[in-house]
Design an enzyme around this catalytic site. Structure first.
Site, PDB file in Angstrom:
ATOM      1  N   ASP A  97       0.834  -1.148  -0.132  1.00 43.91           N
ATOM      2  CA  ASP A  97      -0.172  -0.056   0.044  1.00 43.91           C
ATOM      3  C   ASP A  97       0.744   1.371   0.089  1.00 43.91           C
ATOM      4  OD1 ASP A  97      -0.901  -1.244   3.235  1.00 43.91           O
ATOM      5  OD2 ASP A  97       0.987  -0.034   2.735  1.00 43.91           O
ATOM      6  N   ASP A 124       1.313   5.399   1.387  1.00 38.44           N
ATOM      7  CA  ASP A 124       0.941   6.244   1.947  1.00 38.44           C
ATOM      8  C   ASP A 124       1.409   7.756   1.733  1.00 38.44           C
ATOM      9  OD1 ASP A 124      -0.448   4.188   3.899  1.00 38.44           O
ATOM     10  OD2 ASP A 124       1.349   4.089   5.130  1.00 38.44           O
ATOM     11  N   ASP A 136       8.709   6.135  13.634  1.00 40.57           N
ATOM     12  CA  ASP A 136       9.351   5.423  14.416  1.00 40.57           C
ATOM     13  C   ASP A 136      10.741   4.879  14.255  1.00 40.57           C
ATOM     14  OD1 ASP A 136       8.686   3.882  12.018  1.00 40.57           O
ATOM     15  OD2 ASP A 136       7.360   2.716  12.927  1.00 40.57           O
TER      16      ASP A 136
END
Length: 447
Positions: A70, A72, A152
Site C-alpha cells: 500500500d 501512504d 518510528d
C-alpha cells in the site's frame, strides 16, 4: 553508491536531525512503480498549493526493490483540508486524525505532518499522554522535518515527491537501509512508552526485511513489553495479524519469544509453553506458522480463525486436561476450557466474533473427528468447518501428537466413493460387545 554520496553531503549537525535531499539520479525510485492512485493524490495536493510526499514503508520498499502493498502520503494540509479536496475520502481516528482516500479497493492513507508535542505548549485537546507516557491523542501538526523526527524508525522516515523526483531521508535512514539495520528515532524507552506497539513493529520489520536490530533499539524491549497491556485490545488484534500473517510469521514468532512479547499478548499460551517440558506446544505453534507462511507465500488464502485456533490450542488443552484430572467429564471439560480461554484472551487481544466462532468450531470438531460411525462421518464431511478442522488435525499429527491412524484415516476417507466410505466408517466404528441372551429361570412345572 547512494550511501557514499549521502556521507559526503550529509550536514554535520550535533543532534543528527538533518533531512538529506537525494536527487533523482542518486536513488532508485521510479514513478512507474508507484500506484497511479497515489500519484493522483500527490498531484492534487500539490496543485492545490500543499506539500505532498509518499512516506514510510512504501518508499522504503521501493528503494529496496520490493513491491509495496500500500501507499501512504504525508502533507502539510490538515485532515479537514484534505477531506475538502477529495469527495471519495473520509476522516477516521481520534488518537491520530487521518484521511482515507478510496479508489475502489485501494485506499491511500493521508496524514498531516506531525509536530513536536513535548514543548509544553501543545493544546490538551490535540495532544494527551497517560501517566505511563502512552500517547492517547496526538494531533499536533508541524513541518516535514518535525514529522520525520516523529517517525518510528530511520528506515521509515523516507519521503518521495514527484514534484522534482527527489527523496528526503532522515539522518542515517538510507545508510541504515543499505546496512540492513533497524534503528529507532530518538530515545528508545521514551518512544516505546509513547506507543508500545512500536516494539511489535520493530520485531515485525526485522523479520520481514531480514534486518538486524540496533542494540539500543532492542535491549529495552523485554523490560518494557508489559506496556502492551495498556494498548487497546482491538488494535492489538490487527497488529498481531500484521506480525504473523505477512509470510514471515515463524521468524516473527521466534523474535516475540526472544523479546518476551508472547506473555503480554497471549498470557495463557505463554503459561502453557512455560510448563511444556517436551516442547510439543512450541513445535505445534511453529508448524502452524510454517504452514501459514507457505500458504501466504504461494498466494493461497489464510484465515485468522485458524491461526488463533493454533495459538490458543496449548492453553485450551492444558485447561481441559486439568479439568478432567479434577473429575469433570471429558466433553464438558473441553467445552468449559474453550470458553474460559477465549474469555481470558479477549482481555488482551479482542478477537472479533467472525473469527472466534469458527475458531471454536475448529476446536469442537477435534472432539468429533474420532467418532467415525457411518452417519457421523458423513455429517462431519459436510460440515462447513470440516476442511479447517481436518487441516488442524493434520497439524496436530505432524507436531507429534499421538493420534493413532486418525489423520491418515480421514485423508483416505475423503478420497473414496460413498460406498467405500460407508465400509471404512463401519470398520472404524467401535464394536459394541455382543449381548448374551438371558436364560429364564425354570418354572416349577419344568423338569
Amino acid at each position: 553508491m547512494v550511501v557514499e554520496w549521502i556521507k559526503r553531503w550529509l550536514p554535520q549537525r550535533a543532534n543528527g536531525s538533518a533531512l538529506v535531499s537525494i536527487p533523482r539520479d542518486k536513488h532508485s525510485i521510479s514513478r512507474k512503480d508507484i500506484s497511479h492512485n497515489a500519484l493522483k493524490v500527490l498531484y492534487r495536493l500539490q496543485n492545490a498549493g500543499y506539500e505532498g510526499y509518499l512516506v514510510g514503508g512504501c518508499v522504503r520498499d521501493l528503494q529496496l526493490g520490493l513491491k509495496p502493498k500500500d501507499f501512504d502520503v504525508a502533507t502539510d494540509a490538515t485532515p479537514e483540508q484534505v477531506r475538502k479536496l477529495f469527495s471519495n475520502s473520509r476522516l477516521i481516528g481520534r488518537r491520530f486524525r487521518i484521511v482515507h482516500v478510496t479508489f475502489g479497493r485501494e485506499i491511500i492513507e493521508v496524514t498531516t505532518f506531525r509536530g513536536r508535542a513535548d514543548d509544553g505548549e501543545a493544546d490538551p485537546n490535540q495532544q494527551k499522554q497517560s501517566d505511563e507516557g502512552l500517547l492517547l491523542r496526538d494531533n499536533v501538526y508541524g513541518s516535514l522535518e518535525e514529522d520525520a523526527e516523529r517517525r518510528d524508525f530511520t528506515v521509515n522516515a523516507l519521503y518521495y515527491t514527484p514534484k522534482d523526483f527527489s527523496l528526503q531521508a532522515y539522518g542515517t535512514g538510507l545508510t541504515d537501509l543499505d546496512n540492513r539495520i533497524l534503528r529507532i528515532i530518538g530515545d528508545p524507552e521514551t518512544r516505546y512508552r509513547e506507543d508500545p506497539v512500536r516494539m511489535m513493529r520493530a520485531l515485525r520489520f526485522a523479520a520481514k526485511l531480514d534486518f538486524d536490530i540496533d542494540p539500543a533499539t532492542c535491549n529495552c524491549i523485554p523490560e518494557l513489553a508489559p506496556l502492551l497491556s495498556h494498548v487497546a485490545p482491538a488494535r492489538l488484534f490487527d497488529e498481531v495479524l500484521k506480525m504473523l500473517m505477512s509470510g514471515h510469521g515463524l521468524s516473527t514468532w521466534r523474535k516475540m519469544r526472544e523479546y518476551n512479547l508472547v506473555e503480554p499478548l497471549f498470557p495463557e499460551t505463554f503459561a502453557a509453553l512455560k510448563i511444556d517440558s517436551d516442547r510439543y506446544f512450541e513445535g505445534f505453534i511453529e508448524q502452524a506458522l510454517i504452514n501459514t507462511d507457505d500458504r501466504i507465500n504461494r498466494g493461497k488464502p489464510v484465515t485468522p480463525a485458524f491461526l488463533y485456533a493454533a495459538l490458543l490450542w496449548p492453553a485450551v488443552r492444558e485447561d481441559a486436561e486439568h479439568r478432567i484430572d479434577m473429575g469433570t467429564p471429558e466433553q464438558p471439560a473441553w467445552q468449559q476450557a474453550m470458553s474460559q480461554v477465549v474469555s481470558n484472551q479477549v482481555r488482551s487481544i479482542a478477537i472479533p466474533k467472525r473469527f472466534s466462532i469458527p475458531m471454536k468450531e475448529i476446536w469442537e470438531l477435534q472432539l468429533r473427528l474420532p467418532k467415525r460411525t457411518p452417519k457421523r462421518a458423513e455429517q462431519l464431511l459436510g460440515h462447513p468447518r470440516f476442511r479447517a478442522a481436518y487441516d488442524f488435525l493434520l497439524l496436530r499429527d505432524s507436531a507429534g501428537e499421538k493420534l493413532g491412524d486418525l489423520a491418515q484415516w480421514w485423508t483416505d476417507y475423503q478420497e473414496q466413493n460413498p460406498d467405500k466410505r460407508a465400509t471404512m466408517a463401519k470398520d472404524a466404528s467401535p464394536k459394541r460387545p455382543r449381548r448374551r441372551r438371558r436364560r429364564r429361570a425354570p418354572t416349577e412345572d419344568q423338569p
